[in-house]
Design an enzyme around this catalytic site. Structure first.
Site, short mmCIF file in Angstrom:
data_model
loop_
_atom_site.label_atom_id
_atom_site.label_comp_id
_atom_site.label_asym_id
_atom_site.label_seq_id
_atom_site.Cartn_x
_atom_site.Cartn_y
_atom_site.Cartn_z
N HIS A 361 0.81 -1.23 0.00
CA HIS A 361 0.00 0.00 0.00
C HIS A 361 0.84 1.27 0.00
CE1 HIS A 361 -1.25 -2.75 3.46
NE2 HIS A 361 0.00 -2.42 3.73
N TYR A 364 6.01 4.49 -3.20
CA TYR A 364 6.58 4.87 -4.48
C TYR A 364 7.99 4.30 -4.59
CZ TYR A 364 8.79 7.36 -8.23
OH TYR A 364 9.49 7.64 -9.37
#
Ligand code: UD1
Ligand code: CA
Length: 469
Positions: A361, A364
């Site tokens: 979750h 990046y």
């Protein structure tokens, strides 16, 4: 057989209202003119001449220099277009296939059938025709009482009787090259559109004592793209055909209305494509995958048994037994190996991620190399941009990254290390070490009551009117 092709593609395509040549618009991920080129090649006709106009550069960009081009300076009609190829045809003998450049549905099978017809009888030409429910705008095929082709009359030049004919000219033909040349020289522009019509050559050849054969094909195969509506229609029909091909190969497609698959895409059997999915470019998907709903893959290679839910991936490789999504964004240049989990709101770009690694979750990962069995806590960011250059980090096998950590450019996290949640790591972390970079916590006892900051049952009631949300 000595056979070549002339493709008419010099028209302005005015009705498309586009800066691009009509024939470079795409149908199922392939430019219209490339559909024509590929059909000719598949039918065994490699020698092709394209009649091009003002936007010829765009056509050359698509087809390259493996074919010949002739520039038609003024657009004086289809007959005039083919006249431009005269120097190329003179002395060639054999047959010449003439096709319009704006008919992406043309099939190699139909062309081959017409070639067979030419070879089976001593025809001067063979016309490919079709029966239209609504023949408006098309040239009509006029036959004599024995059913032999007599002539083709353009819609605007038709008599009341001729307008009732539903057999239309597809604008696809094969001619004996020498006879076409002799007929072209005798075309006139005395008609409703003041154009040199290629269709008039049929009448001329018959008057010369020749016979003209015909091959009747599916109306859909003759579909021309003259405007955006016809482009949409052609795309729809082509898409249905592509979906059908995959279903016949053992792919499960749940909804034909919202699934879009480009022509070059390959899919293994028992893979399920869920609604709202678009598979583009040269995407290749293995067996037993579940793709969708609402997923777009463009130029992506996927292994077997992988699930991709509500996500976007571009120009990347995804291995087998991966779990991607929902809402993941895999940007170009990723190599994601087997058994990897890329979860909700995770973006990956230009990175290599080895087996069994999980970023479930809000993470990046950019321009980085990530080893096997790495765990990313929610909110981890590789800070790959130092304001000047994009340089990612290296994360070795078995690293555990706690939630909300920032890993700066060029840093190396040694294998089997741990990163404490909330750390901003700007120096390498040795193997087996814990990297921690955050201020120690302090608790101020009874701060809430002392400051009178009790929140109690102070609930905020939500208004159910949408405009207020
Ligand atoms: C043409 C046929 C018609 C047929 C229909 C099928 C003629 C006179 N009519 O009509 O019988 O039913 O196709 O779709 O042939 N082009 C050139 N140079 C020109 C004119 C046209 O290269 O000077 C090209 C166009 O780019 C196009 C093709 O020829 O790719 C056909 O021309 P278009 O104007 O679309 O012909 P239609 O009116 O559709
Ligand atoms: Ca046309």
């Amino acid at each position: 057989m000595n056979i070549c092709a002339v493709v008419m593609a010099a028209g302005d395509g005015k009705r498309m209202k586009s800066a691009y040549s009509k024939v470079v618009h795409q149908v199922a991920g392939k430019p219209i003119i490339k559909w024509v080129y590929d059909a000719l090649c598949e039918a065994g006709c490699e020698e092709q001449v394209y009649i091009v106009g003002d936007k010829q550069e765009q056509i050359r960009d698509v087809l390259g220099e493996g074919v010949a081009y002739v520039f038609q300076e003024q657009r004086l009609g289809t007959g005039h277009a083919v006249m431009q190829a005269e120097p190329f045809l003179e002395g060639r003998g054999g047959f010449v296939i003439v096709l319009p450049g704006d008919s992406p549905m043309v099939s190699a099978k139909t062309i081959a059938k017409a070639v067979d017809a030419m070879e089976s009888a001593d025809y001067a030409a063979v016309v490919i025709t079709a029966t239209a429910d609504d023949p408006t705008g098309y040239g009509r095929v006029v036959r004599d009482e024995n059913g032999n082709v007599l002539k083709i009359v353009e819609h605007r030049d038709c008599s009341e009787e001729e307008l009732k004919i539903r057999e239309i000219n597809s604008s696809m033909y094969i001619f004996k090259t020498s006879l076409l040349l002799s007929a072209l020289g005798r075309l006139s522009a005395q008609n409703a559109q003041k154009e040199y019509y290629l269709t008039d050559t049929i009448d001329i050849l018959i008057r010369d004592g020749g016979t003209v054969g015909s091959v009747i094909c599916d109306f859909e195969d003759t579909l021309g793209v003259n405007d955006r509506y016809q482009l949409m229609k052609a795309s729809n029909i082509m898409n249905r055909r592509i979906l059908m091909k995959h279903m016949m190969n053992g792919v499960e497609i749940v909804d034909e209305n919202t699934t879009w698959i480009h022509t070059a895409v390959e899919i293994g059997r028992d893979t399920i494509i869920l609604p709202g999915t678009r598979l583009m470019g040269n995407t290749v998907i293995g067996e037993d995958c579940i793709i969708g709903e609402n997923t777009r893959l463009d130029g992506v290679q996927v292994g077997n048994g992988t699930t991709i839910d509500s996500s976007i991936a571009t120009e990347s490789v995804i291995g087998s037994d991966c779990r991607i999504g929902p809402f993941s964004h895999i940007r170009p240049g990723c190599l994601i190996k087997d058994h990897v989990t890329i979860g909700a709101y995770v973006e990956v770009k230009g990175s290599e991620i080895d087996e069994y690694t999980r970023a479930r979750h809000l993470t990046y990962i950019g321009d980085s190399k990530v080893g096997k069995n790495v765990n990313f806590g929610a909110g981890t960011v590789t800070c790959n941009f130092d304001g000047q250059d994009k340089v990612g980090c290296t994360i070795e096998d078995n690293v555990f990254v706690g939630g909300n950590a920032n890993i700066l450019s060029s840093v190396v996290l040694g294998h089997d290390s741990y990163i404490a949640a909330g750390s901003t790591i700007n120096e390498d972390v040795p193997s087996y070490a814990l990297g921690i970079a955050r201020k120690e916590q302090e608790n101020k006892g009874d701060w809430v009551t002392k400051r009178n900051r009790l929140r109690g049952a102070n609930y905020i009631k939500l208004d159910n009117r949408r405009s207020e949300l």
